[in-house]
Scaffold this active site. Sequence first.
Site, short mmCIF file in Angstrom:
data_model
loop_
_atom_site.label_atom_id
_atom_site.label_comp_id
_atom_site.label_asym_id
_atom_site.label_seq_id
_atom_site.Cartn_x
_atom_site.Cartn_y
_atom_site.Cartn_z
N LYS A 1 0.84 -1.21 0.00
CA LYS A 1 0.00 0.00 0.00
C LYS A 1 0.87 1.26 0.00
O LYS A 1 0.65 2.18 -0.79
CB LYS A 1 -0.93 -0.01 1.20
N ARG B 1 -3.62 3.03 8.50
CA ARG B 1 -3.90 1.77 7.80
C ARG B 1 -2.67 0.89 7.75
O ARG B 1 -1.54 1.36 7.70
CB ARG B 1 -4.34 2.04 6.36
N GLY C 1 -8.24 -6.95 4.12
CA GLY C 1 -9.14 -7.13 5.26
C GLY C 1 -8.56 -7.88 6.43
O GLY C 1 -9.22 -8.04 7.45
N MET D 1 -5.72 -7.17 8.25
CA MET D 1 -5.14 -6.35 9.31
C MET D 1 -6.01 -5.10 9.50
O MET D 1 -7.03 -4.95 8.86
CB MET D 1 -3.68 -6.04 9.00
N ARG E 1 -3.81 -1.44 -6.00
CA ARG E 1 -3.00 -2.66 -5.89
C ARG E 1 -3.45 -3.59 -7.01
O ARG E 1 -4.54 -3.44 -7.57
CB ARG E 1 -3.20 -3.33 -4.53
N HIS F 1 -16.28 -7.53 1.82
CA HIS F 1 -15.28 -8.46 2.34
C HIS F 1 -15.56 -9.89 1.86
O HIS F 1 -14.67 -10.59 1.37
CB HIS F 1 -15.28 -8.42 3.87
N SER G 1 11.23 -43.21 -9.71
CA SER G 1 10.07 -42.36 -9.46
C SER G 1 9.99 -42.09 -7.97
O SER G 1 9.94 -43.03 -7.17
CB SER G 1 8.78 -43.04 -9.94
N CYS H 1 5.86 -39.13 -8.30
CA CYS H 1 4.45 -39.55 -8.42
C CYS H 1 3.70 -39.45 -7.10
O CYS H 1 2.56 -39.90 -7.00
CB CYS H 1 4.36 -40.98 -8.96
N TYR I 1 10.04 -35.57 -15.41
CA TYR I 1 8.59 -35.40 -15.41
C TYR I 1 8.05 -35.32 -13.99
O TYR I 1 8.73 -35.71 -13.04
CB TYR I 1 7.90 -36.55 -16.18
#
Length: 880
Positions: free
Chosen positions: A26, A96, A105, A107, A342, A460, A769, A836, A856
């Site tokens: 912010k 703030r 929302g 804090m 933001r 909210h 694997s 896997c 993979y």
Amino acid sequence: MKKYVYFFGQGKAEGDKGMKFILGGKGANLAEMTNLGIPVPAGFTISTEVCQYYYNNGKKYPTELKSQIDQGLKKLEDLTGKKFGDAKNPLLVSVRSGAAASMPGMMDTILNLGLNEKVVAGMVEKTGNARFVWDSYRRFMQMYCNVVENLEHEKFEHVINSVKAKKGIKEDTQMMAEDWQEVVKGYKEIYKVEKGKDFPESAKDQLGGAIGAVFGSWNNPRAIYYRQLNKIDETKIFGTAVNVQSMVFGNMGDDCGTGVAFTRNPSTGENKPYGEYLMNAQGEDVVAGIRTPKHLESLKEDNEVAYKELLAIFDRLEKHYKDMQDVEFTIENGKLFILQTRNGKRTAPAMVKVAVDLVKEKMIDEKTALTRVEADKLDQLLHPTLDPKEKGKFKVIAKGLPASPGAAYGQVVFDAETAVKWKENGKKTILVRLETSPEDIAGMNAASGILTARGGMTSHAAVVARGMGRCCVSGCESVAVSEAAKMFKVGDVEVKEGDIITLDGSTGEVFLGQVSTMEPTLSGDFATLMKWADKTRKLEVRTNADTPKDAKTAREFGAQGIGLTRTEHMFFEEDRIFAIRQMIISDTLEQREAALAKIFPMQKNDFKQLFEIMKGLPVKIRLLDPPLHEFVPQKDEDIAALAKEMGISFEKLKAKVESLHEANPMMGHRGCRLGVTFPEINQMQVKAIMSAACELVKEKNAKIVPEIMIPLVGDVEELKWLKSKLVPVIEETMKSYGAKLKYEIGTMIEIPRAAVTADEIATEAEFFSFGTNDLTQMTYGFSRDDAGKFIKDYLREKILVEDPFKSVDQKGVGKLMEMSVKLGRSTNKHLNIGICGEQGGDPETVKFCHRIGLNYVSCSPYRVPIARLAAAQAVVEESK
């Protein structure tokens, strides 16, 4: 002297958007907008470093801080021409929070700070608007008492409701100055009773309390939960900044207002501004859902000049930040101010559409677009929606705002705690609230959907639900909620706790009962994004599939083969469990082989279907892994029923079941150990695998390379011994079909000893694997079946950052994996290596697998697109 306070105002700022780790998101964006010349109320930011110091030093501040805050206030006074704490020309401020990672929302915020009885009198005289001043004072007191002093919000709401009832009015906007004055009196009485002292009058004392409360809110339960839920790593992002800004007022009269807007639709991604506002109101009225606001387009009628200026600022901000923005604004006496911007939270469909559209608009390139979609959130796209044919059969009892898309059904609950408890008991719930507050976050996460009577599309409930991927219907004003009685009414329909309702988050409709769903359809934008991902990634993505349905689903989602077929899951089907049990209770090899002969054609058909669906793509089949006791009943009544079915005595079957009992079955007679004791089981399985492959080669000239995976190997000698029993069967099967196929035999690396002797095992294996479920279990010494009892305590106390059964522990288990890769390829440079375990679909695990050089990853069918995107993101991140 170390700098802790950074000023911004009148077109100049001491920071910019690149300083979010110091100024918080912010504060960095307020500084950036100030530098851009956007109308931002002046103020200063106390850095996140103060928050870190505060927690590291017993909640004390650096000695330099006080003088730097005083200097910041002096600059603000000089710039505004007002004085902090002065009765005649007072400077009021907002306080703030703002962390480096967006936590909407979670804090705390305090508005109108600096008011007291003398300042109120001075402001009434100066403005001639007593109603506005007393309304501002009661708002400040209510926020201060709640945030700084932890007094319950409901106590103060009760005072307002009592005054409204006495006056016979319903809306806050109908309250007059004397009504708010009476409310303030009631608030002061509550404060005196609860705290044993008068409400603070000194502006400096108020500011000190507010700054401490904002730093304190970093560790409030909802903020901690939000960070855990969103995997915000506190070793990289710690602490909030505090933003102190001169107040602008949206509640001074009918030419004033406040709103929240997105530069694009955060639900769909449509390139059209989307937002809400209220005239004669302050910011929390919109986001808290206390009043249901108006759509942004209506601002054209209320203040056309401000509306046009707002749209121009939206365009400017988007082009500057190159992303969809979430903007808070206030109009004071007709003049527009921007309080925050933001990158906007959005649903998965919106993430995909915005990313693809921004490439088309030439704002970003394809690789940047890949990083704009949170891989985990793709899950939202792959879930069912309500079947339109079925919707007509159910009663629509209410309609609200379609705040977050998707469909959800469940039993109605009226508080967050019950939602969490019922989920732990396996129940689906819909959380119904008058309006949600940040304290409800755990319940919102536990619920399948959220319904609120109040609040708009930027409330909210709506913002948090979209971020979580939860279906949400907000502002459903026809729903009369009684949280105390645990019921809601719509007209003459009464719905109680435990009753089932269905929500359609795309239309805002609420249905009584459970409406059927249908499979989702994926957009062209999704296909475009996946095409970019496939072009970029290096890792293959396979699937864990035990059934033809799973295999087909995974292929549709782009799986490049099967990385794990668990053959034991096939054994539990009704037509074969009897034969398996016959095999288990057999006393001789001949009896076991006879029972296995019954299973053979079924197994062969299973494998044949999987090979056909995969059309030449690799199919890795794991031989029987779990201990045999899992296939037989444990309770006496179930044993008796099975004994009767099998034509043997209860005593004989009971004795057999007891003989299979193990003190620690997960480390007992399972995996390759079963194969050593009963090689005929594995021999039947490899014969079925090779027969299925040979038949397809003969019948359809299919190209198949069967991959046979032996589980739980911890010593190369186990693998050698089993190969000596299985290879002759494989060769004999191919000979009987007159076919010659390439096949591979490899192993799972799931025992720490296998990892540290991977160089030896690789001389006998053609692939590895990683079975990360067992590897995690044995490395940590956590039983995965029992860890749920204490893992949440470890997460709460920050002993662990993440559940190691959800995301691979890169420091410990990951080190063993990396060691295995290096050792294995040192003796077998062509070794194919994958993963896997369940973590194979976790984005952070996928990125780790890319970094250590796996070939993979394999995951459940619905996580295949997530893994494809995460694998591409790994390449983009590596290039940076």
